[in-house]
Write a protein that holds these residues in place. Structure first.
Motif, short mmCIF file in Angstrom:
data_model
loop_
_atom_site.label_atom_id
_atom_site.label_comp_id
_atom_site.label_asym_id
_atom_site.label_seq_id
_atom_site.Cartn_x
_atom_site.Cartn_y
_atom_site.Cartn_z
N TRP B 96 0.83 -1.21 0.00
CA TRP B 96 0.00 0.00 0.00
C TRP B 96 0.86 1.26 0.00
O TRP B 96 0.59 2.20 -0.76
CB TRP B 96 -0.92 0.00 1.21
CG TRP B 96 -1.87 -1.15 1.21
CD1 TRP B 96 -1.65 -2.39 1.74
CD2 TRP B 96 -3.17 -1.19 0.62
NE1 TRP B 96 -2.75 -3.19 1.53
CE2 TRP B 96 -3.69 -2.47 0.85
CE3 TRP B 96 -3.95 -0.25 -0.06
CZ2 TRP B 96 -4.95 -2.85 0.40
CZ3 TRP B 96 -5.20 -0.63 -0.50
CH2 TRP B 96 -5.69 -1.91 -0.28
N VAL B 97 1.86 1.27 0.87
CA VAL B 97 2.75 2.43 0.95
C VAL B 97 3.54 2.57 -0.35
O VAL B 97 3.67 3.66 -0.90
CB VAL B 97 3.70 2.29 2.16
CG1 VAL B 97 4.73 3.41 2.16
CG2 VAL B 97 2.89 2.30 3.46
N MET B 142 -1.49 -5.46 4.97
CA MET B 142 -2.47 -4.68 5.72
C MET B 142 -2.51 -3.27 5.14
O MET B 142 -1.45 -2.67 4.89
CB MET B 142 -2.09 -4.66 7.19
CG MET B 142 -3.17 -4.20 8.13
SD MET B 142 -2.65 -4.34 9.88
CE MET B 142 -3.09 -6.04 10.25
N PRO B 143 -3.71 -2.70 4.95
CA PRO B 143 -3.83 -1.37 4.31
C PRO B 143 -3.54 -0.27 5.32
O PRO B 143 -4.45 0.43 5.76
CB PRO B 143 -5.28 -1.34 3.85
CG PRO B 143 -5.99 -2.16 4.90
CD PRO B 143 -5.03 -3.27 5.27
N ILE B 144 -2.27 -0.07 5.64
CA ILE B 144 -1.91 0.77 6.79
C ILE B 144 -2.00 2.26 6.52
O ILE B 144 -1.75 3.06 7.42
CB ILE B 144 -0.50 0.40 7.29
CG1 ILE B 144 0.56 0.64 6.20
CG2 ILE B 144 -0.45 -1.04 7.76
CD1 ILE B 144 1.99 0.43 6.68
N ILE B 145 -2.36 2.64 5.29
CA ILE B 145 -2.50 4.07 5.00
C ILE B 145 -3.94 4.39 4.61
O ILE B 145 -4.65 3.57 4.07
CB ILE B 145 -1.55 4.54 3.88
CG1 ILE B 145 -1.60 3.59 2.67
CG2 ILE B 145 -0.13 4.65 4.41
CD1 ILE B 145 -0.79 4.06 1.50
N THR B 146 -4.32 5.64 4.88
CA THR B 146 -5.72 6.02 4.67
C THR B 146 -6.02 6.32 3.20
O THR B 146 -7.13 6.09 2.73
CB THR B 146 -6.06 7.25 5.53
OG1 THR B 146 -5.72 6.94 6.88
CG2 THR B 146 -7.53 7.59 5.46
N ALA B 148 -5.82 5.07 -0.01
CA ALA B 148 -5.51 3.83 -0.71
C ALA B 148 -5.58 4.02 -2.22
O ALA B 148 -6.54 4.59 -2.73
CB ALA B 148 -6.48 2.74 -0.28
N LEU B 150 -5.41 1.63 -5.59
CA LEU B 150 -5.43 0.23 -5.98
C LEU B 150 -4.80 -0.02 -7.33
O LEU B 150 -4.13 -1.03 -7.54
CB LEU B 150 -6.89 -0.28 -6.00
CG LEU B 150 -7.54 -0.73 -4.70
CD1 LEU B 150 -6.87 -1.97 -4.13
CD2 LEU B 150 -7.60 0.34 -3.64
#
Lengths: 245, 245
Positions: B96-97, B142-146, B148, B150
Motif C-alpha cells: 500500500w505504501v 495490511m492497508p496501513i495508509i488512509t 488507498a 489500488l
C-alpha cells in the motif's frame, strides 16, 4: 450504547455463530428488549446473504431468544430499515466489500445515529468488528474491490485487529501478524492497535469498555515504540476509550 | 521487456535477497548489460531505506556482478533517476505504501515507459511483484495508509498473489488464502489470479511469459467457477498474457 465486538464468528466446537459469546448476547438482548434485528450481510461473498440470515436466526433460536432476524439486503429502503431496527448485527466476510457498501448506500450516518444516539444494540464479528473502528486499516482481508473506502463507523476510537494470532505457518517468510501491525504503527504512530484473538470480544456499554474471553486468551495492545502489552479479562481496558484518532 | 517477478525475497537457507533466483538475475543483468540499478525502497517500513539498498547491493556483489545499486529515495528528481536507470529493482514490504508513493511521486508513467518501451530490466519481489499487476487487489498486506490507491503498474495483464501458500495455522478460523482469492473471483469474475509460492518467480522476456521454481512448487491458477489448476515450470503459461483486465 451497547456494542459487542467479537473477534470472529465461531471457534472450534461451536455449532452456531456467536456461540462462544452467547451469554453476552443473551444479556444484551434481554437488557435492551430488542426483538426485530437487522443483519447487515454485505461482507458475505462466498455464500448467499439469505443463507447468512438463516444461520444467524438459528443462533437466536438456539439461545431461546424471541428475535426475528431480517437481512438488510432485502429491505426496499435500507436507511429506513436501520432507523426502524431494534438491533443491528453485522456479519463477517470481506471487510472491503462491507465497508464500501455501507458508504454507497448512505448507511454510515444512520447506523452511527442508531447505535450511538439511540442506544440500539450492535453486534459485529470479524469484518463487523473492523468497521466499528475509525478505519478498516487493520483488517486482515484482501482488498478485492477497486473502489477502496478506508474510513468507517468509528463506534470506538481505536483500531482493532480481529482474528489476532501469534502463530505463523512454519517456514513461511511472509510478514507475521505482529510485523503487519508494527508496519501500521510506523506509519500511524499515535494510533494503538488492539489485537483480539479468536474466541474473545470487547463490550462497550454506556461508555464503559470491557474485554471478555471464552478461552482465556488475552488482548494484546500494540503501541508505537513500546513492547506489546497483554490484558486479561480481569484488567480494565477503559483507557482505550481516551484514544482519539 | 525483461521482467522478473519473484514471489518473495528469501527462502529458508538464503543469505541474500533474490538468492533463490540468482541464476535468473545474473542472466538478466548480463543480457541487458545493466550496471546502474535503481532500487525503489518505498515498501520498506520496519527498517531504513538505506539499509535495504545496502542489502540489495550485497546480493549483486555476492553474485560477482559489477552493478551499482542506488536508492530512489536519495534521488533529487526521482522521475529523472528512473529515466536514467539501466535497471529497476523493487523491494518487498508494504504494498500500500509502495503503490501510493509511486503515484504521489508521478512515477507510474516513467516506470512503464522505461520497462515496456525502453526494455530496462525490472526485478520485483513480494510488494514489487504486486505492483507489476493491473492493481494491488491481490496483495496480502495490511492497508496501513488512509489514502488507498489500488491501480498499479500493469506490466502484466493479470493479478498475482505472491507468498502464495496452502497451509494454514491449525485451528485458526480466519479465511485461508484460497478463500480470500475465491472472494476476489466472486467480485471479479473475469480476472484470474496467479498464486506463486515462495521460492518461485515469473519471467516476462519480450512478450514470452515463463514460470520458474527453486523448490519445485507449482504455480496455482484460480479462475472463477473452475477448480484451481497447477502449472509446473515445464508447462507454458503464455496464455496468461492474453488475459485483459
Amino acid at each position: 450504547m451497547d456494542i459487542l465486538l467479537l473477534s470472529n464468528g465461531k471457534i472450534a466446537g461451536n455449532q452456531h455463530v456467536m456461540e462462544f459469546a452467547s451469554d453476552a448476547v443473551v444479556e444484551q438482548i434481554k437488557r435492551t428488549g430488542a426483538k426485530n434485528l437487522v443483519l447487515i450481510p454485505y461482507a458475505v461473498i462466498r455464500s448467499s446473504h439469505d443463507d447468512r440470515v438463516a444461520l444467524v436466526q438459528e443462533t437466536f433460536d438456539a439461545l431461546g431468544l424471541d428475535c426475528k432476524v431480517t437481512g438488510l439486503h432485502r429491505a426496499e429502503d435500507p436507511v429506513k430499515a436501520i432507523q426502524e431496527a431494534e438491533g443491528i448485527l453485522v456479519s463477517g466476510g470481506n471487510t472491503w466489500v462491507l465497508n464500501k457498501t455501507l458508504h454507497d448506500l448512505g448507511l454510515v450516518g444512520p447506523i452511527r445515529k442508531a447505535v450511538l444516539d439511540q442506544g440500539i444494540p450492535y453486534i459485529g464479528w470479524s469484518a463487523g468488528t473492523n468497521i466499528a473502528c475509525p478505519t478498516i486499516r487493520t483488517t486482515n482481508d484482501m482488498p478485492i474491490i477497486t473502489g477502496a473506502v478506508l474510513s468507517s463507523l468509528n463506534l470506538v476510537p481505536f483500531q482493532i485487529n480481529p482474528h489476532y494470532l501469534e502463530a505463523n505457518v512454519e517456514g513461511h517468510m511472509g510478514e507475521t501478524r505482529d510485523e503487519r501491525i508494527q508496519e501500521f504503527l510506523e506509519v500511524n504512530q499515535y494510533e494503538p492497535v488492539v489485537g483480539i484473538p479468536e474466541g474473545t470480544w470487547l463490550h462497550l456499554l454506556n461508555g464503559e469498555l470491557s474485554y471478555h474471553t471464552a478461552n482465556g486468551k488475552p488482548l494484546k495492545l500494540f503501541s508505537h515504540g513500546e513492547d506489546p502489552v497483554y490484558y486479561t479479562a480481569e484488567q480494565s481496558v477503559q483507557f482505550l476509550m481516551a484514544h482519539s484518532c
